[in-house]
Write a protein that holds these residues in place. Structure first.
Motif, PDB file in Angstrom:
ATOM      1  N   ILE A 159       0.641  -0.951  -0.337  1.00  0.00           N
ATOM      2  CA  ILE A 159      -0.025   0.058   0.361  1.00  0.00           C
ATOM      3  C   ILE A 159       0.798   1.501  -0.240  1.00  0.00           C
ATOM      4  N   ALA A 160       1.828   0.988   0.458  1.00  0.00           N
ATOM      5  CA  ALA A 160       2.975   2.358   0.766  1.00  0.00           C
ATOM      6  C   ALA A 160       3.726   2.575  -0.310  1.00  0.00           C
ATOM      7  N   PHE A 161       4.298   1.642  -1.027  1.00  0.00           N
ATOM      8  CA  PHE A 161       4.575   1.886  -2.592  1.00  0.00           C
ATOM      9  C   PHE A 161       3.276   2.298  -3.473  1.00  0.00           C
ATOM     10  N   ALA A 162       2.641   1.848  -3.508  1.00  0.00           N
ATOM     11  CA  ALA A 162       1.021   2.153  -4.335  1.00  0.00           C
ATOM     12  C   ALA A 162       1.137   3.603  -4.259  1.00  0.00           C
ATOM     13  N   LEU A 163       1.209   4.289  -3.265  1.00  0.00           N
ATOM     14  CA  LEU A 163       0.843   5.340  -2.269  1.00  0.00           C
ATOM     15  C   LEU A 163       1.778   6.382  -2.608  1.00  0.00           C
ATOM     16  N   GLY A 164       3.334   5.846  -2.980  1.00  0.00           N
ATOM     17  CA  GLY A 164       4.398   6.680  -3.275  1.00  0.00           C
ATOM     18  C   GLY A 164       4.148   7.175  -4.700  1.00  0.00           C
ATOM     19  N   TRP A 165       3.325   6.126  -5.579  1.00  0.00           N
ATOM     20  CA  TRP A 165       2.753   6.577  -7.016  1.00  0.00           C
ATOM     21  C   TRP A 165       1.994   7.436  -7.639  1.00  0.00           C
ATOM     22  N   PHE A 166       1.192   7.127  -6.158  1.00  0.00           N
ATOM     23  CA  PHE A 166      -0.265   8.027  -6.281  1.00  0.00           C
ATOM     24  C   PHE A 166       0.367   9.510  -6.199  1.00  0.00           C
ATOM     25  N   THR A 167       0.940   9.919  -5.266  1.00  0.00           N
ATOM     26  CA  THR A 167       1.557  11.368  -4.178  1.00  0.00           C
ATOM     27  C   THR A 167       2.091  11.648  -6.125  1.00  0.00           C
ATOM     28  N   ILE A 168       3.640  10.795  -6.515  1.00  0.00           N
ATOM     29  CA  ILE A 168       3.793  10.892  -7.586  1.00  0.00           C
ATOM     30  C   ILE A 168       2.882  11.978  -8.727  1.00  0.00           C
ATOM     31  N   GLY A 169       1.877  11.143  -8.735  1.00  0.00           N
ATOM     32  CA  GLY A 169       1.368  11.335 -10.208  1.00  0.00           C
ATOM     33  C   GLY A 169       0.294  12.574 -10.122  1.00  0.00           C
ATOM     34  N   LEU A 170      -0.061  13.103  -8.183  1.00  0.00           N
ATOM     35  CA  LEU A 170      -1.342  14.299  -7.988  1.00  0.00           C
ATOM     36  C   LEU A 170      -0.056  15.142  -8.039  1.00  0.00           C
ATOM     37  N   VAL A 171       1.131  15.264  -7.747  1.00  0.00           N
ATOM     38  CA  VAL A 171       1.837  16.169  -7.836  1.00  0.00           C
ATOM     39  C   VAL A 171       2.053  16.826  -8.434  1.00  0.00           C
ATOM     40  N   PHE A 172       2.979  16.374  -9.991  1.00  0.00           N
ATOM     41  CA  PHE A 172       2.849  16.765 -11.149  1.00  0.00           C
ATOM     42  C   PHE A 172       1.693  16.838 -12.225  1.00  0.00           C
ATOM     43  N   ALA A 173       0.629  16.262 -11.640  1.00  0.00           N
ATOM     44  CA  ALA A 173      -1.440  17.017 -11.584  1.00  0.00           C
ATOM     45  C   ALA A 173      -1.520  17.861 -11.145  1.00  0.00           C
ATOM     46  N   ALA A 174      -0.695  18.242 -10.439  1.00  0.00           N
ATOM     47  CA  ALA A 174      -1.116  19.635  -9.637  1.00  0.00           C
ATOM     48  C   ALA A 174      -0.684  20.900 -10.155  1.00  0.00           C
ATOM     49  N   VAL A 175       0.801  20.294 -10.456  1.00  0.00           N
ATOM     50  CA  VAL A 175       1.736  21.221 -11.531  1.00  0.00           C
ATOM     51  C   VAL A 175       1.900  21.316 -13.069  1.00  0.00           C
ATOM     52  N   ALA A 176       1.526  20.770 -13.424  1.00  0.00           N
ATOM     53  CA  ALA A 176       0.778  21.017 -14.928  1.00  0.00           C
ATOM     54  C   ALA A 176      -0.724  21.990 -14.944  1.00  0.00           C
TER      55      ALA A 176
END
Length: 531
Positions: A159-176
Motif C-alpha cells: 500500500i505504501a508503494f502504491a501510495l508513493g506512485w499516487f502522490t507522484i502523480g498527484l504532485v505533477f498533475a497539480a503542477v501541470a
C-alpha cells in the motif's frame, strides 16, 4: 451561474475521450510493477542474495543517480527498487499530460470555448480534468497494491508503494494545472511541467548519489525524495504523505486562482513574437519539420546521453548486482547472451530501442497533430505536395532514432571501455549492439505511418502496439511464451549483439517491412481527405 456548474458533464466527457488511453496506461504501469516483482522473487530468493545486491547498488553512484538506493534487504524493497525511480517518473509524466490535455489542450483546440457557451462554470474544466487524473491514479494505486499483495508481498509495504506512485502523480498533475494557466499552447504547458519534473529528478539524484555521506537534505526538496522517505517495505513512514498532499493542495489552489485572472484561450505569460520574416531554412517542408521537431530531438538526445553514461558505469559490475544463478538465468533470458556483460548490454540496448521507438511514434504523430490543428491545410494549399510535407516528419522518425541509438552506443561503449581499460575492443562491440536495433525501431515508425495514412483516427493506437511489444520483450522470455507469440514483436528478430552471431537476413527483412509500411502509409495519405 455556479462556477463549478457542468463539472460532472465535463468529467464524463473526459472519461469517454480517454476510454482507451487511460486503461492502456493503467495496464502498462500496473503490469510493469507487478511483473517486476514477480520476476525478481526468483532472482533474489534468499536474504544473503538481497543483501549483496543492496550493498552493490548502494555503493554505485550511477545506479543511485538513476534509481535511488535500495532501502532494505527485504524482498519488497529489492524487487521494486527500480520501478520506484524511473517508473515513478513515468507516472508523473502520464499525469501531467492528462491534466494538460483536459485543460490547456481543450482551450487551444477551441473545444472549451464551444462548451462554455452552455451551462459551464468558470472552474468546471480544471476541476473535471483534475478529477479525471486523480481517479486514474487512484485506480492504478489500488490495482498495483492488490497485485503486489497477491504475489505475497507485505500488505503495508504494498500500500505504501502504491501510495508513493499516487502522490507522484498527484504532485505533477497539480503542477501541470498551474503551467496550463501560464501559456497559450498545450505543448509549452507540458514542456514546463516536464522541465519541473526533470529538475525534481535531478535534485533527488543529487541527494542520493553521495550515499549517506552526501547532501541527503536535497531529498526533502523533491517529490521523488519524498517517495524515497516513505520507505515502502522498509519501515513505511506514513507521515511523509503529508508533504506531497500539501504541495499539491497549494498548487491546485494557485491554479484555481489563476483561472479567474485570465480569459479563455489566453495565458498569463506573454507570447514571444517571432521575427517578421522567416529564415531561409523555412523555405521548404524539411526546414519546417526541423523547426518543429528539433526541440523534442534535443531533449531525447540529452536523456539518452545521461542514461548511456549511467549504463556504461554499471556494466562492468553487473555480476555483483545479480542475485546468484537465478538472477543470471533471468538476465540471460532477457539479453540472449552467454556472458553476463553481453546479456546485460543487449537487454539494456533492447530497452533503449523501445524508448527510441517512442520517439519515432511521437515524431510521426506530429503529422496528425498538425492535421487536426488545421495547420497542414495552409501549407498544402501551396505548391508543397502531401508526400513531400509528410516526408519531412517521417525523416525524423528514421534519422532521429538513429541519432539516439548511436549516441547511446557511444556513451555506453566509451564509459564501459574506459572503466574496463579495454576501449579498443569493447567500444565497437557495444556500439554495433545499439545500431543493430534500428531496423526494429523503423518497423514501429512504419506501422505508425501506415496507421496515419489508412486510419488517421486510429494513429494513436501505435502507442498501444508499442506497449504490447514492450511487454513481449520484457516479460515474454520470463513467462516462457510460445515462439510465435514472441515473433509478433519486431525486436524478437534483432540479432542478440554482443555475444551472439550477426544474422543479416532478419535485419534485411525488418528494413524491407519498414519501407513497405512507410510507402503504403504515404500513398494512402496522398489519396485520403484531410480530417
Amino acid at each position: 451561474m455556479n462556477a463549478l456548474a457542468g463539472t460532472g458533464l465535463l468529467t464524463r466527457l473526459a472519461f469517454r475521450r480517454d476510454r482507451v488511453v487511460v486503461p492502456f496506461w493503467i495496464y502498462l504501469l500496473g503490469i510493469t510493477a507487478i511483473g517486476t516483482a514477480y520476476t525478481s522473487r526468483a532472482a533474489f530468493s534468499t536474504l544473503a542474495k538481497r543483501a549483496d545486491f543492496a550493498a552493490s547498488v548502494n555503493k554505485n553512484p550511477s545506479m543511485l543517480a538513476l534509481y535511488g538506493p535500495v532501502q532494505d534487504a527485504s524482498i519488497g524493497s529489492v524487487s521494486l527498487w527500480k520501478v520506484g525511480g524511473i517508473a515513478a517518473a513515468l507516472v508523473g509524466v502520464v499525469s501531467l499530460f492528462l491534466t494538460v490535455r483536459h485543460t490547456r489542450g481543450d482551450e487551444e483546440s477551441g473545444r472549451l470555448e464551444l462548451v462554455s457557451a452552455g451551462v459551464i462554470g468558470r472552474y468546471a474544466a480544471l476541476t473535471a480534468g483534475l478529477i479525471t487524473v486523480v481517479t486514474t491514479e487512484l485506480v492504478l494505486a489500488v490495482l498495483v497494491s492488490i497485485g503486489l499483495v497477491a504475489l505475497g508481498l507485505p500488505t503495508a509495504g504494498s500500500i505504501a508503494f502504491a501510495l508513493g506512485w499516487f502522490t507522484i502523480g498527484l504532485v505533477f498533475a497539480a503542477v501541470a494545472a498551474v503551467t496550463a494557466q501560464l501559456t497559450t499552447t498545450s505543448r509549452t504547458a507540458s514542456g514546463l511541467a516536464i522541465a519541473f519534473l526533470g529538475l525534481c529528478y535531478l535534485i533527488r539524484a543529487g541527494g542520493d548519489v553521495g550515499g549517506h555521506d552526501g547532501p541527503t537534505w536535497l531529498l526533502w526538496l523533491s517529490p521523488f525524495g519524498w517517495m524515497s522517505h516513505l520507505r515502502p517495505y522498509a519501515g513505511d513512514d506514513w507521515w511523509v504523505i503529508v508533504l506531497p498532499v500539501a504541495f499539491s493542495a497549494v498548487c491546485v489552489a494557485v491554479a484555481f486562482a489563476l483561472v479567474g485572472r485570465r480569459d479563455i484561450g489566453a495565458g498569463l505569460l506573454p507570447d514571444r513574437l517571432g521575427p517578421a520574416e522567416a529564415g531561409a531554412g523555412l523555405g521548404g517542408p524539411l526546414g519546417l519539420s526541423w523547426r518543429l521537431q528539433r526541440g523534442s530531438l534535443f531533449a531525447w538526445a540529452a536523456g539518452f546521453a545521461v542514461y548511456g553514461a549511467a549504463i556504461g558505469g554499471v556494466t562492468e559490475n553487473v555480476e555483483d548486482m545479480i542475485g546468484g544463478s537465478n538472477g543470471r538465468d533471468v538476465l540471460e533470458k532477457l539479453g540472449g547472451g552467454q556472458g553476463m556483460v553481453d546479456a546485460f548490454t543487449n537487454a539494456a540496448m533492447s530497452l533503449m530501442a523501445l524508448l527510441a521507438s517512442a520517439y519515432a511514434v511521437q515524431a510521426v504523430l506530429r503529422l496528425r497533430s498538425e492535421e487536426t490543428g488545421r495547420l497542414a491545410e495552409p501549407i498544402l494549399a501551396t505548391k508543397v505536395g502531401r508526400v513531400g510535407w509528410a516526408l519531412g516528419h517521417v525523416l525524423f522518425a528514421v534519422v532521429g532514432p538513429a541519432v539516439l541509438m548511436a549516441l547511446e552506443g557511444v556513451m555506453v561503449g566509451l564509459v564501459h571501455g574506459l572503466r574496463s581499460h579495454d576501449l579498443g575492443d569493447q567500444f565497437p562491440r557495444i556500439f554495433w549492439s545499439a545500431i543493430v536495433q534500428l531496423p526494429a525501431v523503423w518497423v514501429i515508425a512504419g506501422i505508425t505511418v501506415a496507421l496515419f495514412g489508412f486510419a488517421p483516427r486510429l494513429a494513436v493506437a501505435a502507442w498501444g502496439l508499442l506497449g504490447v511489444f514492450l511487454l513481449l520483450g520484457e516479460l515474454g522470455p520470463l513467462l516462457e511464451l510460445k515462439q510465435w507469440e514472441m515473433d509478433l514483436s519486431p525486436f524478437t528478430h534483432v540479432p542478440k549483439l554482443p555475444g551472439a552471431p550477426m544474422r543479416t537476413m532478419p535485419v534485411v527483412w525488418l528494413i524491407a517491412v519498414a519501407g513497405l509500411l512507410t510507402a503504403a502509409g504515404l500513398a494512402a495519405f496522398r489519396r485520403r481527405d484531410l480530417s
